[in-house]
Design an enzyme around this catalytic site. Structure first.
Site, short mmCIF file in Angstrom:
data_model
loop_
_atom_site.label_atom_id
_atom_site.label_comp_id
_atom_site.label_asym_id
_atom_site.label_seq_id
_atom_site.Cartn_x
_atom_site.Cartn_y
_atom_site.Cartn_z
CE LYS A 76 -1.53 2.58 3.11
NZ LYS A 76 -1.23 3.74 2.41
CD GLU A 132 14.25 1.19 8.12
OE1 GLU A 132 14.60 2.01 8.74
OE2 GLU A 132 15.05 -0.10 8.00
CB CYS A 184 13.86 9.16 7.81
SG CYS A 184 14.58 8.21 6.59
CD GLU A 228 10.35 12.38 11.32
OE1 GLU A 228 9.45 11.97 11.54
OE2 GLU A 228 11.42 11.81 10.69
P1 NAD Z 1 2.87 8.19 7.91
O1 NAD Z 1 3.15 7.16 8.96
O2 NAD Z 1 2.07 9.16 8.03
O3 NAD Z 1 2.51 7.13 6.69
C1 NAD Z 1 3.39 6.14 6.20
C2 NAD Z 1 2.39 5.11 5.54
O4 NAD Z 1 1.72 4.52 6.73
C3 NAD Z 1 1.36 5.56 4.77
O5 NAD Z 1 1.09 4.61 3.46
C4 NAD Z 1 0.08 5.59 5.57
O6 NAD Z 1 -1.05 5.60 4.73
C5 NAD Z 1 0.32 4.56 6.47
N1 NAD Z 1 -0.41 4.60 7.84
C6 NAD Z 1 -0.97 5.56 8.43
N2 NAD Z 1 -1.64 5.26 9.46
C7 NAD Z 1 -1.63 4.18 9.47
C8 NAD Z 1 -2.21 3.08 10.34
N3 NAD Z 1 -2.95 3.33 11.36
N4 NAD Z 1 -2.18 1.76 9.94
C9 NAD Z 1 -1.46 1.20 8.92
N5 NAD Z 1 -0.73 2.27 8.09
C10 NAD Z 1 -1.06 3.37 8.38
O7 NAD Z 1 4.23 8.75 7.28
P2 NAD Z 1 4.39 9.61 6.34
O8 NAD Z 1 3.96 11.00 6.68
O9 NAD Z 1 4.00 9.08 4.98
O10 NAD Z 1 6.13 9.73 6.20
C11 NAD Z 1 7.03 10.40 6.83
C12 NAD Z 1 7.36 9.58 7.93
O11 NAD Z 1 8.27 8.23 7.55
C13 NAD Z 1 8.55 10.28 8.88
O12 NAD Z 1 8.42 10.07 10.17
C14 NAD Z 1 10.04 9.67 8.42
O13 NAD Z 1 10.96 9.81 9.27
C15 NAD Z 1 9.58 8.32 8.08
N6 NAD Z 1 10.50 7.66 7.33
C16 NAD Z 1 11.44 6.81 7.79
C17 NAD Z 1 12.32 6.34 6.78
C18 NAD Z 1 13.39 5.31 7.37
O14 NAD Z 1 13.85 4.74 6.70
N7 NAD Z 1 13.46 5.16 8.75
C19 NAD Z 1 12.12 6.39 5.55
C20 NAD Z 1 11.34 7.32 5.04
C21 NAD Z 1 10.36 8.10 5.65
#
Ligand code: NAD
Length: 503
Positions: A199, A273, A307, A405
């Protein structure tokens, strides 16, 4: 952009508007990709995909339901045995063919990514190149797995370790690197012999759907399935589904917690991650010019929506003023603009209105806490969600902007006076994804690398990645390992088989 927050001087370079970044015929179908083909969602409900550089709607994609996710899981279950039994050589050939297909379409994918995220073409091009290399690395790694030596460890018994696929892996990806984060999962998960239901972020599904379209003839039906929709609907269903063997999520800490909680009901494996807040510890003897030049990129790459961004400087008090001057000099030359405004554009917009307002809220609170913006500090005029590249100084110890963050083009500068203080302040954030240390003293560099609580520590560098090396966090940053042969370990299981050889 209409906002109540402060706007800052500085300009957004605009495209000419005469040539679109991508012809609309090149968009992927806005549907789920299940069992080798595109199909509409069961309810027919759709969601708009927005261009954050100018706030226009690009297209609509299916807003999936739990039933759509179930259909995709069924396809992945049906495909898993045959795919899991293919020889590593065959899987490697498939991954290499995917890499070639991505390379043939590299320009299209980069443009599509920039259209959907607003990110500069130089960032999208880097994402695509790294995606291609990720498949090539995993193709080789799939044929070279290592394990404990087979042998006799109990009398008359021969022990053999089998490394098996897990089965079906549910994947949830974020919006900051939509294609790259999908590939960081897809390549090792397929290499290890699993099938996938993925997804993408509801905000950035286009390159993932395009990936499915481009590789549809290379993978057996059901091996890779994409379901578009909201996290709490599709992501939650994948985490809960009894036939999904692992849930792998890259995203925020809250989403990670949510899937881990749900996954506990079926005791499925979880691969996380999550966020980061990388400290950059600069000692008095450091090459300050090199550190400032490095942070010009590492603090602001992908507009700071990264990140591992070096966003939290802790600099020795004796060189703090000089370092701040050098950083401002560097960051002040960053070119902000729409992706269509030239190949030298380095900073794009925030991904969405909501995120833009979040970043501006952080900046307002930082200023209220006493921090001073010596560069930037607010939104940029005009359409699109642009925030000026910002450097904050006079940041009080413990201020929220140094611990939370922000995920925007913002670097904070704090000072320290002693080494132990630098370590404890660097480690005080709840995250543990990445960190860097800057010193010309090799012993100090080595010692600091071992004391910093982060999955990646750079010495005299920041944000340089290699597909051969693991990327993974500690503490609230999660525990899944992306990239490298360690990812193959995470996406497979070991089975001990013992033969009685007594006669
Ligand atoms: P987010 O958590 O809002 O969304 C990420 C994904 O999770 C999306 O597809 C979203 O639809 C899904 N999601 C949201 N709520 C959910 C739930 N309750 N159950 C299952 N899935 C759910 O994050 P974002 O805003 O899209 O991305 C930014 C975040 O990602 C930042 O915190 C960043 O640091 C992190 N990130 C980490 C890495 C890493 O390698 N550690 C890499 C890229 C981004």
């Amino acid at each position: 952009m209409t906002t109540t927050a402060t706007t800052t001087s500085g300009t957004v370079r605009r495209g000419t508007g005469t040539t679109p970044i991508l012809a609309s015929e090149a968009l992927p179908p806005g549907q789920h990709f299940i069992a080798g083909g595109f199909r509409p969602g069961i309810t027919g409900e759709k969601q708009a995909v927005v261009n954050p550089a100018n706030e226009s709607t690009i297209c609509e994609v299916a807003q999936g339901t739990a039933e759509d996710a179930d259909a995709a899981v069924l396809a992945a279950v049906e495909a898993k045995e045959a795919w899991g039994r293919t020889l590593p050589k065959k899987r490697a050939e498939t991954l290499l063919a995917i890499a070639d297909r991505l390379e043939e379409n590299a320009d299209l994918l980069a443009r599509l990514e920039s259209l959907n995220t607003g990110k500069p073409l130089m960032v999208s091009e880097d994402d695509v190149a790294s995606s291609i290399d990720s498949f090539r690395f995993m193709a080789g790694a799939a044929r070279a797995t290592t394990s404990l030596a087979a042998g006799e460890y109990a009398e008359d018994h021969l022990s053999v370790i089998l490394r098996e696929p897990l089965g079906v892996v549910g994947v949830v990806t974020p919006w900051n690197y939509p294609l790259l984060m999908a590939v960081w999962k897809i390549a090792p998960i397929l290499a290890a012999g699993n099938t996938i239901v993925l997804k993408p972020s509801e905000q950035t599904p286009l390159t993932t759907l395009k990936f499915a379209e481009l590789t549809a003839d290379l993978l057996p039906p059901g091996v890779l399935n994409i379901v578009t929709g909201l996290g709490p609907v599709i992501g939650e269903r994948l985490a809960a589904h009894p036939n999904v063997d692992m849930i792998a999520l890259t995203g925020s800490v809250n989403s990670g917690r949510a899937v881990a909680r749900t996954a506990s009901e079926t005791v499925k494996r979880v691969h996380l991650e999550l966020g980061g807040k990388a400290p950059v510890v600069i000692f008095a003897d450091a090459d300050l010019q090199a550190a400032a030049e490095s942070l010009r990129v590492a603090g602001y790459w992908n507009s700071g929506q990264e990140c591992g961004a070096g966003c939290r400087v802790l600099v020795h008090e004796s060189v703090a003023e000089r370092f701040a001057e050098l950083l401002v000099e560097q960051v002040g030359t960053l070119v902000v603009g729409e992706p269509t405004a030239g190949s030298d554009v380095e900073i794009g917009p925030m991904i969405s209105k909501a995120h833009f307002e979040r970043v501006l809220g952080h900046l307002e609170r930082a200023k209220e806490a006493g921090a001073k913006a010596v560069l930037g500090g607010g939104a940029l005029e005009g359409s699109g969600y642009f925030v000026a590249p910002t450097v904050l100084v006079d940041v009080p110890e413990g201020a929220a902007c140094t611990l939370e963050e922000i995920f925007g083009p913002v670097v904070t500068i704090e000072t320290f006076s002693a080494e132990d203080e630098a370590v404890s302040r660097a480690n005080e954030v709840p995250y543990g994804l990445a960190a860097s240390v800057w010193t010309l003293n090799a012993q100090l560099g080595h010692d600091m690398a071992s004391r910093l609580d982060a999955g990646t520590v750079w010495v005299n560098s920041h944000l340089v990645l290699a597909n051969e090396m693991p990327w993974s966090g500690f503490k609230s940053s999660g525990y899944g390992r992306d990239l490298s042969a360690y990812a193959l370990d995470d996406y497979s299981r070991t089975k001990h088989v013992m033969h009685n050889k007594a006669r």
